[in-house]
Design a protein around this motif. Sequence first.
Motif, PDB file in Angstrom:
ATOM      1  N   SER A   1      -6.109  96.712  55.146  1.00 37.61           N
ATOM      2  CA  SER A   1      -7.090  95.681  55.483  1.00 37.61           C
ATOM      3  C   SER A   1      -6.658  94.318  54.939  1.00 37.61           C
ATOM      4  O   SER A   1      -6.792  93.293  55.616  1.00 37.61           O
ATOM      5  CB  SER A   1      -8.460  96.067  54.923  1.00 37.61           C
ATOM      6  N   LEU A   2      -6.127  94.294  53.740  1.00 38.46           N
ATOM      7  CA  LEU A   2      -5.636  93.034  53.177  1.00 38.46           C
ATOM      8  C   LEU A   2      -4.421  92.526  53.944  1.00 38.46           C
ATOM      9  O   LEU A   2      -4.256  91.311  54.126  1.00 38.46           O
ATOM     10  CB  LEU A   2      -5.291  93.231  51.700  1.00 38.46           C
ATOM     11  N   ARG A   3      -3.561  93.425  54.374  1.00 31.59           N
ATOM     12  CA  ARG A   3      -2.382  93.004  55.147  1.00 31.59           C
ATOM     13  C   ARG A   3      -2.800  92.315  56.441  1.00 31.59           C
ATOM     14  O   ARG A   3      -2.173  91.334  56.866  1.00 31.59           O
ATOM     15  CB  ARG A   3      -1.494  94.199  55.459  1.00 31.59           C
ATOM     16  N   ARG A   4      -3.854  92.835  57.098  1.00 33.38           N
ATOM     17  CA  ARG A   4      -4.323  92.199  58.330  1.00 33.38           C
ATOM     18  C   ARG A   4      -4.874  90.809  58.070  1.00 33.38           C
ATOM     19  O   ARG A   4      -4.941  89.981  58.982  1.00 33.38           O
ATOM     20  CB  ARG A   4      -5.380  93.087  58.999  1.00 33.38           C
ATOM     21  N   ARG A   5      -5.292  90.549  56.838  1.00 30.28           N
ATOM     22  CA  ARG A   5      -5.788  89.219  56.478  1.00 30.28           C
ATOM     23  C   ARG A   5      -4.668  88.277  56.054  1.00 30.28           C
ATOM     24  O   ARG A   5      -4.926  87.129  55.701  1.00 30.28           O
ATOM     25  CB  ARG A   5      -6.807  89.328  55.352  1.00 30.28           C
ATOM     26  N   GLY A   6      -3.425  88.763  56.065  1.00 28.35           N
ATOM     27  CA  GLY A   6      -2.298  87.901  55.746  1.00 28.35           C
ATOM     28  C   GLY A   6      -1.687  88.124  54.382  1.00 28.35           C
ATOM     29  O   GLY A   6      -0.770  87.384  53.993  1.00 28.35           O
ATOM     30  N   PHE A   7      -2.155  89.120  53.625  1.00 28.01           N
ATOM     31  CA  PHE A   7      -1.569  89.384  52.316  1.00 28.01           C
ATOM     32  C   PHE A   7      -0.154  89.922  52.476  1.00 28.01           C
ATOM     33  O   PHE A   7       0.160  90.632  53.436  1.00 28.01           O
ATOM     34  CB  PHE A   7      -2.418  90.391  51.540  1.00 28.01           C
ATOM     35  N   VAL A   8       0.704  89.604  51.499  1.00 30.60           N
ATOM     36  CA  VAL A   8       2.111  90.003  51.516  1.00 30.60           C
ATOM     37  C   VAL A   8       2.300  91.154  50.544  1.00 30.60           C
ATOM     38  O   VAL A   8       1.845  91.099  49.396  1.00 30.60           O
ATOM     39  CB  VAL A   8       3.031  88.821  51.132  1.00 30.60           C
ATOM     40  N   LEU A   9       2.991  92.203  50.984  1.00 32.70           N
ATOM     41  CA  LEU A   9       3.251  93.374  50.149  1.00 32.70           C
ATOM     42  C   LEU A   9       4.509  93.143  49.315  1.00 32.70           C
ATOM     43  O   LEU A   9       5.560  92.753  49.848  1.00 32.70           O
ATOM     44  CB  LEU A   9       3.442  94.616  51.013  1.00 32.70           C
ATOM     45  N   ARG A  10       4.412  93.412  48.014  1.00 30.34           N
ATOM     46  CA  ARG A  10       5.557  93.281  47.118  1.00 30.34           C
ATOM     47  C   ARG A  10       5.562  94.436  46.125  1.00 30.34           C
ATOM     48  O   ARG A  10       4.521  95.008  45.821  1.00 30.34           O
ATOM     49  CB  ARG A  10       5.530  91.948  46.356  1.00 30.34           C
TER      50      ARG A  10
ATOM     51  N   ARG B   1       9.821  91.953  48.468  1.00 25.08           N
ATOM     52  CA  ARG B   1       8.864  92.277  49.515  1.00 25.08           C
ATOM     53  C   ARG B   1       9.085  93.697  50.011  1.00 25.08           C
ATOM     54  O   ARG B   1      10.208  94.217  50.006  1.00 25.08           O
ATOM     55  CB  ARG B   1       8.978  91.292  50.672  1.00 25.08           C
ATOM     56  N   ILE B   2       8.012  94.322  50.462  1.00 23.16           N
ATOM     57  CA  ILE B   2       8.065  95.675  51.018  1.00 23.16           C
ATOM     58  C   ILE B   2       8.064  95.545  52.536  1.00 23.16           C
ATOM     59  O   ILE B   2       7.124  94.993  53.125  1.00 23.16           O
ATOM     60  CB  ILE B   2       6.874  96.512  50.537  1.00 23.16           C
ATOM     61  N   SER B   3       9.099  96.044  53.176  1.00 24.49           N
ATOM     62  CA  SER B   3       9.199  95.955  54.626  1.00 24.49           C
ATOM     63  C   SER B   3       8.218  96.918  55.284  1.00 24.49           C
ATOM     64  O   SER B   3       7.697  97.844  54.649  1.00 24.49           O
ATOM     65  CB  SER B   3      10.632  96.267  55.076  1.00 24.49           C
ATOM     66  N   ASP B   4       7.996  96.708  56.579  1.00 21.90           N
ATOM     67  CA  ASP B   4       7.094  97.589  57.315  1.00 21.90           C
ATOM     68  C   ASP B   4       7.620  99.018  57.354  1.00 21.90           C
ATOM     69  O   ASP B   4       6.853  99.978  57.290  1.00 21.90           O
ATOM     70  CB  ASP B   4       6.905  97.058  58.737  1.00 21.90           C
ATOM     71  N   THR B   5       8.945  99.163  57.423  1.00 27.48           N
ATOM     72  CA  THR B   5       9.529 100.507  57.460  1.00 27.48           C
ATOM     73  C   THR B   5       9.277 101.245  56.154  1.00 27.48           C
ATOM     74  O   THR B   5       8.889 102.419  56.143  1.00 27.48           O
ATOM     75  CB  THR B   5      11.036 100.414  57.741  1.00 27.48           C
ATOM     76  N   VAL B   6       9.505 100.560  55.051  1.00 23.46           N
ATOM     77  CA  VAL B   6       9.275 101.183  53.743  1.00 23.46           C
ATOM     78  C   VAL B   6       7.796 101.497  53.562  1.00 23.46           C
ATOM     79  O   VAL B   6       7.419 102.537  53.022  1.00 23.46           O
ATOM     80  CB  VAL B   6       9.798 100.266  52.623  1.00 23.46           C
ATOM     81  N   TRP B   7       6.926 100.605  54.052  1.00 21.52           N
ATOM     82  CA  TRP B   7       5.493 100.836  53.891  1.00 21.52           C
ATOM     83  C   TRP B   7       5.044 102.061  54.690  1.00 21.52           C
ATOM     84  O   TRP B   7       4.177 102.810  54.259  1.00 21.52           O
ATOM     85  CB  TRP B   7       4.717  99.602  54.316  1.00 21.52           C
ATOM     86  N   GLN B   8       5.633 102.277  55.857  1.00 16.49           N
ATOM     87  CA  GLN B   8       5.277 103.448  56.644  1.00 16.49           C
ATOM     88  C   GLN B   8       5.730 104.738  55.968  1.00 16.49           C
ATOM     89  O   GLN B   8       5.089 105.783  56.105  1.00 16.49           O
ATOM     90  CB  GLN B   8       5.909 103.351  58.051  1.00 16.49           C
ATOM     91  N   GLN B   9       6.827 104.679  55.217  1.00 12.22           N
ATOM     92  CA  GLN B   9       7.330 105.860  54.516  1.00 12.22           C
ATOM     93  C   GLN B   9       6.727 106.030  53.133  1.00 12.22           C
ATOM     94  O   GLN B   9       6.975 107.051  52.483  1.00 12.22           O
ATOM     95  CB  GLN B   9       8.853 105.777  54.390  1.00 12.22           C
ATOM     96  N   ALA B  10       5.979 105.059  52.668  1.00 14.56           N
ATOM     97  CA  ALA B  10       5.430 105.103  51.312  1.00 14.56           C
ATOM     98  C   ALA B  10       4.474 106.280  51.173  1.00 14.56           C
ATOM     99  O   ALA B  10       3.770 106.659  52.106  1.00 14.56           O
ATOM    100  CB  ALA B  10       4.705 103.801  50.986  1.00 14.56           C
ATOM    101  N   GLY B  11       4.446 106.838  49.957  1.00 13.45           N
ATOM    102  CA  GLY B  11       3.547 107.949  49.672  1.00 13.45           C
ATOM    103  C   GLY B  11       4.076 109.295  50.101  1.00 13.45           C
ATOM    104  O   GLY B  11       3.346 110.289  50.058  1.00 13.45           O
ATOM    105  N   GLN B  12       5.364 109.368  50.491  1.00 15.33           N
ATOM    106  CA  GLN B  12       5.952 110.628  50.927  1.00 15.33           C
ATOM    107  C   GLN B  12       6.918 111.178  49.898  1.00 15.33           C
ATOM    108  O   GLN B  12       7.846 111.908  50.225  1.00 15.33           O
ATOM    109  CB  GLN B  12       6.671 110.426  52.261  1.00 15.33           C
TER     110      GLN B  12
END
Length: 520
Positions: A111-120, A128-139
């Motif tokens: 929800s924060l990402r949709r508001r423009g927050f940056v993942l680090r 920064r955390i790329s979209d690919t890494v974020w999709q694999q996170a928690g595995q």
Amino acid sequence: MLTFLASSGWLALLGVAVPVAIHLWNRRPGRTVAVGSIRWLAAAANRRLRNLKLEQRALLLLRLMVVVLLALAVAGPVWRRPARPQAGQILISPDLLASGTLAVVRPGIDSLRRRGFVLRQLKIGLPRISDTVWQQAGQHLDLADSTPLTADRTASFWLRVSQAADSFPRQPIRVYSSAALRHFQGIRPALPARVHWQTVPLVPTETTWLRAASFSTPDSLRLMAGSSTEEAAYTRSVTVPRPAQSATIAAAGAGLPPLRYTATAAGATLAMSDSGSITVTVQPPLRAWVYYDAAHAPDARYLRAVLRAAAVGLPTRLELTVTGAVPPLTAPLDWLYWLADSPPPAAWQTRVAQGLHLWQDGQRPGTALTTHFTVSPLSQPLRLTRLDTVRIAGAGTRWSTATGQPVLSEQLMGRGVRYHFHSRLNPAWSSLAESPALPQLWLTLLRPALTAMPSPYDQRLLDPTQIRVPQQVRATGSRLSAPRASDTDLRVWLVLAAGLVWGIERVLAARFASLRVASL
């Protein structure tokens, strides 16, 4: 969005009745018509009164518009544009990023990402955390890349978050991390209220690791194994045979996996088979010599007891000598405790630069006083009744009283350290010998690196109350840092519009007047 600051100004709209009344009152005068008889004039006049008709409706509408515009201006209209959501930064610790419990907070982070927050990542450089890494996170993937354990995985989160607050000023920062105690070393910084920190528990586990190793005898090794849960950490020691050359050692008695023993000319090392990035150097015995004169004999007994108690927590075997004889210069010592009023021999003083730790007790007679000092890990203040007045040039203060007087001076000299204890363990000088935490205090001096560096396997948790910002401070900070909506005052434009309409009405009124005159 249109908003009126003074809603009572709507009462001014009642003024629209004024131009209507004036318009009806000021009727256009009739023309003079010559007639032969007046018998029909009374009936025509009555019909005119019964059929009142609005005339010059355009002028009436313009006058009504002027009144309405002025009434709206009195109501204080503003065009309010809501503030755009302020984008910020999201910091996620590497251990949480690779944990399955990340799913608990993933919806909120998305929800924060949709508001423009940056993942680090909460690590060196805040990458920064790329979209690919974020999709694999928690595995349960190693998303912390190849960063050495001792380089960043045990680094203090306090430092990382404080750096983020300085790097992204005036931006909201959301921190998601584990509450592992090993990540919260040092002093807690004063974080701004725009930092919101949420700890997420990881999957509970119990870990066992090789904490230290030493040569117990020429044919055996002493292994110090550490184990930890979320509640506590434990240490136990085992002795295993020493291989003649590089080999694999079984240490099941300590709960450790097989260890790789490597012997080289520079020394010997041990590495855990399941984590080759952690290597422990096999330490030689710690050799300490306590010299005392007759006046310091009670101090020597206390110090011997303290050193033997502290040796339980040492990663290596303690070889302790307590005697009234001066050690020979050929003795390979790590520590020399000089409990005498006379200064240590010059030859031993020069050995400090080569790595010796030289300790000298307070010298008589000292100065009588009544004061206290507190130092971690001692929880209670200790009483001091006598301090010497010796001052060492270039020495820093390791322990001090509440009034700033030095209790333990520390002077770095080459690879060694020279200490001057301005008091003594003798009860006539201090109450140090009565403290049950004294062996732990001495352990921080004997092996400061071991006691200060947290293990990457330590599972103990930090109390969450030490992270949360008080609600009152958070509310105050939110009011100060929240973006404000921008307002555009429309009163000036309404007044200008009323003036323009009034000008148009005057032009039309003049034209109608000229037409009436022409018709007459």
